[in-house]
Design an enzyme around this catalytic site. Structure first.
Site, PDB file in Angstrom:
ATOM      1  N   PRO A 174     -11.141   0.218  -3.085  1.00  0.00           N
ATOM      2  CG  PRO A 174     -11.588  -1.385  -1.445  1.00  0.00           C
ATOM      3  CD  PRO A 174     -10.569  -0.358  -1.859  1.00  0.00           C
ATOM      4  CB  SER A 185     -12.070 -10.223  -3.112  1.00  0.00           C
ATOM      5  OG  SER A 185     -12.606  -9.008  -3.585  1.00  0.00           O
ATOM      6  CE1 TYR A 207      -3.802  -2.291   0.087  1.00  0.00           C
ATOM      7  CE2 TYR A 207      -2.694  -3.312   1.948  1.00  0.00           C
ATOM      8  CZ  TYR A 207      -3.679  -3.339   0.981  1.00  0.00           C
ATOM      9  OH  TYR A 207      -4.531  -4.401   0.894  1.00  0.00           O
ATOM     10  CG  HIS A 265      -7.511  -2.033   0.254  1.00  0.00           C
ATOM     11  ND1 HIS A 265      -7.760  -2.774   1.390  1.00  0.00           N
ATOM     12  CD2 HIS A 265      -7.751  -2.872  -0.786  1.00  0.00           C
ATOM     13  CE1 HIS A 265      -8.114  -3.993   1.041  1.00  0.00           C
ATOM     14  NE2 HIS A 265      -8.126  -4.080  -0.259  1.00  0.00           N
TER      15      HIS A 265
END
Length: 623
Positions: free
Chosen positions: A115, A549, A102, A336
């Site tokens: 997301p 996912s 990240y 995230h």
């Protein structure tokens, strides 16, 4: 079920789906086992098996030689370094993963990383309804935070094993901060409780105190009055400062450094960064086009629609941005870094349940003594204004290049799949594999996220869904000469292989995090990176052309995000009883990717798989 124990965790038959829930104090979290360092020999054997479908015979021979050399040489030294690190830390992986996955990631967080969880659509008849819903949703989100803080939410469990809940504590009051080469994180200080949220409207930001002097959350009626005051004070759009957060991270870091040199700007930015969350009140986005209403809502939540939409009405570095649009789109955009999707999906589920049971607000509340919203001021220099214009241009290009499709497979859902006596998640993963092979006539490296929260500070491990069995299944399904029984057995074998790998991944015994740890250990200790990491086996098997996912949510919801490689697909899904919601994405400039064609191939794959499994299975009326 496997009964033996490893690292204090029983080897349960677990899948990538959502945990069960039980009540247990969060104070027991430190009792959880630590993330294991898998045996090197086991990881390398799994790695070789996982890459076979992606390599030619000559490439495989080279890979096997490199793996042998690594396992007998540098790998052993690095394994000892990892084992020593694991003995001295709460998690040998957590800090490395936060940075590598990240904070050191330099592409824009919009589309590439953040997301977006899209709620069931609302229908607002009036401005009053719109603002009242936003106020009530804010009230629900604040109540969820209170439950988290007071250890009132149930502890997630997988099988009988409790899971780490640290991520729940990190979604409120958290923000990513741009910095050259590697960003930083702001986490709230529990000893200094945050008292405010920030509301964005028309690209302007307002600080709102959401607690009474007694410490109680202010009432929905008072929240509504605050939101009305915000809207009244922001009738004309402001300069789109927030769109700067959509930039390439190094670009944003440079602009950020200039922006906060001004004391007024610094205080405003800090108010945003330290807020519990952002509430974004969006206007219409008439310039956007989409194949259906669900996709249009997804576009608004994922990126805001670009410079002509609401992208300036965001601060994309903020962990939680609750978006409520006048046209009924509702959702959460998530930075995230501090958490996976589960805590945010649980937040959504909590809020939707809360709103269903929420009594009507009392009329005639006294709000005279409550402080007015504070408009956050920005002094925009010519350099910052130029940077905003560049950011608008860059984001518009990204918005134009990213093809999203929110859709539903309506043929059947997880109920029927369970009647087939197979894992719904593994079954859906094989449908994705089949769809890709049907469309591109080759297998694809395929990432599915597995939670590793059985361990303290656990995050994720990769389920490598592309396997020897999945490729055999795809080829068998597409071979007109194969019998129905051949196809069924190939599907069952592929599902079993996936489920077995998912089990191992959830137990911290996957391939990818271990190999990453060995590589980072080499870098940290000044050792050369082994040639295995440059070999086609590693490069190709980590170039995930399918990123997937399962995010199970209440009602007609779905999560969306962009592909992780230019020539890949993003596929997030919410399996419901009789349908399956999908958030699909691909880049238009990708090499042969086509999200509509992938959708069509996926729908046909589900149909074909049902035909294979339904022979002799008398559960549906038409059979």
């Amino acid at each position: 079920m496997v009964n033996n124990q490893k690292n204090g965790v029983s080897l349960l038959r677990v899948s990538a789906c959502y945990p069960q829930l039980v009540l247990r104090p969060m104070s027991t979290q430190h009792d959880l086992p630590r993330h294991p360092v898998p045996p090197l020999k086991d990881t390398l054997a799994k790695f070789v098996r996982s890459v076979k479908p992606l390599l030619s015979s000559s490439e495989l021979s080279t890979t096997e030689h490199l793996v042998k050399d690594f396992g007998e040489g540098d790998g052993q030294k690095l394994q000892k370094i990892l084992e020593n690190r694991a003995r001295s830390m709460d998690s040998w992986l957590a800090d490395w993963w936060l940075t590598a996955a990240y904070l050191a990631y330099r592409l824009p967080v919009v589309v590439h990383s953040n997301p977006a969880l899209v709620f069931p659509r609302r229908h607002f008849q009036t401005e009053e309804e719109f603002l009242k819903y936003a106020a009530d949703l804010t009230f629900a989100a604040l109540n969820y935070k209170s439950d988290i803080d007071n250890d009132k939410i149930p502890i997630d469990k997988m099988g009988k094993e409790p899971m780490d809940m640290t991520q729940y504590k990190r979604i409120y009051g958290t923000c990513r901060i741009p910095a050259p080469k590697c960003d930083k994180m702001h986490f709230s200080d529990p000893s200094r409780p945050v008292q405010h949220i920030v509301v964005a409207h028309n690209n302007l930001f307002f600080k709102i105190c959401v607690y009474e002097s007694s410490g109680e959350i202010i009432s929905p009626g008072k929240l509504l009055m605050q939101l009305k005051a915000v809207v009244n004070a922001s009738q004309k759009p402001g300069e789109a400062v927030g769109i700067l957060t959509s930039e390439h991270r190094d670009t944003w870091a440079r602009v950020y450094s200039d922006l906060v040199k001004d004391e007024v700007n610094r205080r405003s930015v800090e108010a945003i960064q330290t807020s519990l969350f952002l509430l974004c009140l969006d206007g219409p986005a008439s310039h956007l086009s989409a194949p259906n209403v669900a996709t249009l809502a997804a576009l608004k939540i994922v990126h805001g629609g670009g410079s002509k939409g609401s992208s300036g009405n965001r601060w994309f570095d903020k962990t939680i941005e609750i978006v409520v649009g006048r046209e009924g789109e509702v959702g959460i955009t998530v930075e995230h870094s501090p958490a996976e999707a589960v805590p945010v999906a649980m937040l959504m589920n909590y809020c939707l349940d809360f709103l269903e049971k929420m009594p009507k607000s009392k009329s005639g509340e006294n709000t005279a003594a409550f402080p007015e919203p504070e408009k956050l001021q920005f002094n925009i220099s010519s350099d910052i204004k130029n940077a905003i214009e560049v950011a608008e241009h860059n984001l518009d290009n990204l918005v134009e290049d990213t093809d999203f499709l929110s859709c539903t497979y309506s043929g059947y859902g997880k109920n029927l799949i369970k009647e087939f006596k197979v894992s719904p998640d593994s079954y859906i993963q094989m449908a994705l594999q089949l769809a890709y092979y049907r469309l591109h006539n080759e297998p694809a490296a395929h990432y599915e996220s597995a939670g590793t929260r059985l361990f303290y500070l656990g995050r994720t491990e990769t389920i490598r869904s592309c396997s020897i069995e999945s490729v055999h299944f795809a080829k068998t399904m597409l071979d007109s000469k194969s019998s129905n029984e051949d196809k069924k057995q190939a599907l069952l074998a592929a599902v079993k292989s996936h489920k077995d790998y998912a089990t191992q991944a959830a137990l911290g015994l996957g391939v990818d995090r271990h190999l990453l740890g060995l590589k980072l250990a080499a870098i940290e200790n000044g050792m050369q990176i082994h040639p295995l990491y440059r070999d086609p086996s590693y490069v190709r098997s980590t170039h995930f052309k399918i990123t997937s996912s399962q995010v199970a949510g209440k009602g007609n919801s779905v999560m969306c995000y962009g592909p992780v490689v230019p020539d890949g697909y993003a596929t997030c899904y919410n399996p419901l009883g009789n349908t399956i919601n999908f958030g699909l994405a691909a880049f238009k400039s990708g090499h042969g990717t086509d999200v509509k064609a992938f959708h069509d191939a996926l729908m046909v794959s589900f149909d074909d798989m049902e035909k294979v499994m339904a022979v002799g299975h008398q559960t549906r009326a038409k059979l």
